[in-house]
Write an enzyme that holds these catalytic residues in place. Structure first.
Site, PDB file in Angstrom:
ATOM      1  N   GLY A   1      88.473  -6.692  16.121  1.00  0.00           N
ATOM      2  CA  GLY A   1      87.254  -6.812  15.340  1.00  0.00           C
ATOM      3  C   GLY A   1      87.480  -6.789  13.842  1.00  0.00           C
ATOM      4  O   GLY A   1      86.534  -6.622  13.078  1.00  0.00           O
TER       5      GLY A   1
ATOM      6  N   SER B   1      88.913  -9.400  12.276  1.00  0.00           N
ATOM      7  CA  SER B   1      88.938 -10.816  11.886  1.00  0.00           C
ATOM      8  C   SER B   1      90.329 -11.363  11.639  1.00  0.00           C
ATOM      9  O   SER B   1      90.578 -12.071  10.667  1.00  0.00           O
ATOM     10  CB  SER B   1      88.052 -11.046  10.654  1.00  0.00           C
ATOM     11  OG  SER B   1      86.712 -10.802  10.963  1.00  0.00           O
TER      12      SER B   1
ATOM     13  N   ASP C   1      82.912 -13.871   8.593  1.00  0.00           N
ATOM     14  CA  ASP C   1      84.327 -13.526   8.584  1.00  0.00           C
ATOM     15  C   ASP C   1      85.105 -14.402   7.607  1.00  0.00           C
ATOM     16  O   ASP C   1      85.865 -13.908   6.764  1.00  0.00           O
ATOM     17  CB  ASP C   1      84.920 -13.652   9.982  1.00  0.00           C
ATOM     18  CG  ASP C   1      84.334 -12.654  10.961  1.00  0.00           C
ATOM     19  OD1 ASP C   1      83.526 -11.808  10.531  1.00  0.00           O
ATOM     20  OD2 ASP C   1      84.675 -12.726  12.149  1.00  0.00           O
TER      21      ASP C   1
ATOM     22  N   TYR D   1      78.650 -11.803  23.556  1.00  0.00           N
ATOM     23  CA  TYR D   1      78.246 -12.361  22.268  1.00  0.00           C
ATOM     24  C   TYR D   1      77.307 -13.546  22.485  1.00  0.00           C
ATOM     25  O   TYR D   1      76.226 -13.632  21.886  1.00  0.00           O
ATOM     26  CB  TYR D   1      79.499 -12.784  21.495  1.00  0.00           C
ATOM     27  CG  TYR D   1      79.242 -13.471  20.177  1.00  0.00           C
ATOM     28  CD1 TYR D   1      79.078 -12.737  19.011  1.00  0.00           C
ATOM     29  CD2 TYR D   1      79.194 -14.858  20.090  1.00  0.00           C
ATOM     30  CE1 TYR D   1      78.858 -13.361  17.797  1.00  0.00           C
ATOM     31  CE2 TYR D   1      78.975 -15.493  18.887  1.00  0.00           C
ATOM     32  CZ  TYR D   1      78.814 -14.746  17.734  1.00  0.00           C
ATOM     33  OH  TYR D   1      78.591 -15.374  16.536  1.00  0.00           O
TER      34      TYR D   1
END
Length: 388
Positions: free
Chosen positions: A127, A129, A176, A226
């Site tokens: 998480g 990126s 991101d 997601y």
């Protein structure tokens, strides 16, 4: 520790000395301080670039080949610029730079062959990126070494998002890539995901440190969940739009949610989105006043909302956050990233860092039979060319 000197040595070991000059780059990971699962709902997020990231070294060749090698993972992959470039599952991590190469060629940039070496201290699949860091790094390196001295960083972020959406096949938002490209040392970014308007906000922690806590639980469920959450938000927005003239879910009010959403699941998903977006604005106001304790409390509220209303935390993330909140020196904690594993963050009194890590490691191990990793991270600039 990774620096230019270690990168130089590793590059020569991998590709040999001589030839064209070697250039060195750094691309940061990112942490979203607050504003989770907001980027695809049109609201505001509050990320920052990290001093953890991926380093790259690049040297031009005399042929049409681009050789991709990572010190962190296999395989070594060679791309021929004169042949069709396609995603190929066995190439693994290298599909990300391959996507960048293809998109640059398709956009009309005449690339030259080169040797590229990557190495990093950013944990993969947590998480933070790593994929965005790799994409932005590759694009920035290739454009720089092929003569583009004035890369538009916002355009670079959109370019890399397109590659992740279309070549990699991940339907991600812009946050991101934008953070990795546009980060500023000791500042977080207040980013409007609808318009890409942004503002740098000083992130001065005084006597506290930002601690990243890796659950070491891979995010296996994150992609499917997601997409499921995105669909639920789209459904909630469609219902509210029958009664209210809004263009994204973050524009809804809590009254809209309670009045128009009769489905309990959709109501809770929308409630997280609206309250989280509000927390972003409150967080900025608190930081501008120097109220770190107030900001830390919002982080904890964010985790509770992600756990109960958005349901994207999971056992390990809840365990590490709950343990952190009772550990010495901690004033606030939350999950960060897509959820279902990966990392959480905590604000911790710097003088109590050792006690905090020990307590969380012990408590988390007892509750999950997993080992946690800890990183005390600073806030960095975006992707950059390093002095060689």
């Amino acid at each position: 520790m990774i620096n230019v000197d270690t990168l130089k040595t590793a590059f020569i070991q991998a590709y040999g000395a001589g030839g064209h000059p070697v250039q060195y780059f750094f691309s940061p990971g990112r942490v979203n301080l607050i504003g989770e699962h907001i980027d695809y709902n049109g609201g505001y997020v509050f990320p920052a670039a990290l001093t953890l990231g991926i380093y790259g070294a690049i040297r031009l060749r005399e042929d049409s080949l681009i050789v991709l090698k990572s010190l962190n993972t296999a395989p070594l992959v060679t791309v021929d610029l004169n042949k069709l470039i396609e995603q190929y599952s066995p190439d693994g991590w290298a599909n990300y730079p391959k996507g960048i190469i293809k998109q640059l060629l398709d956009s009309g940039l005449p690339l030259k062959g080169c040797d590229i070496l990557f190495c990093g201290n950013l944990p993969d699949g947590t998480g933070l990126s790593s994929s965005a860091a790799l994409l932005v790094l590759t694009a920035f390196m290739l454009r720089t070494v092929n003569g583009d001295d004035h890369v538009d960083r916002a355009e670079l972020a959109r370019f890399c998002q397109k590659v992740e959406n279309q070549f990699i096949g991940v339907n991600c938002g812009i946050m991101d890539q934008f953070t990795v490209a546009m980060g500023k040392e000791n500042c977080a970014i207040l980013l409007d995901c609808e318009t890409l308007r942004y503002k740098y906000i000083p992130f001065a922690l005084d006597d506290c440190s930002l601690v990243i806590m890796n659950t070491n639980k891979k995010r296996e469920l994150s992609d499917s969940k997601y997409n499921e959450r995105r669909s639920e938000c789209e459904q909630a927005l469609a219902v509210i739009q029958r009664h209210s003239r809004i263009t994204n879910l973050c524009q809804a009010t809590l009254a809209d949610i309670e009045t128009y959403l009769t489905d309990n699941v959709l109501r809770r998903r929308a409630r997280h989105v609206v309250t989280e977006n509000n927390r972003v604005h409150t967080a900025v106001n608190l930081l501008e006043k120097g109220d770190i304790a107030g900001f830390a409390e919002l982080m904890t509220q964010s985790h509770t909302s992600l756990k109960n209303d958005y349901e994207v935390t999971g056992y390990e993330l809840d365990a590490i956050v709950d343990t952190a909140l009772t550990a010495p020196g901690c004033i606030g904690a939350r999950m960060t990233g897509a959820g279902f594993g990966g990392c959480a963050i905590a604000l911790v009194k710097t003088a109590q860092l050792a006690e905090f890590k020990s307590a969380v490691a012990t408590g988390y191990r007892a509750g999950t039979r997993r080992e946690a990793d800890f990183y005390v991270a600073g806030i960095a600039n975006g992707v950059s060319l390093l002095e060689g």
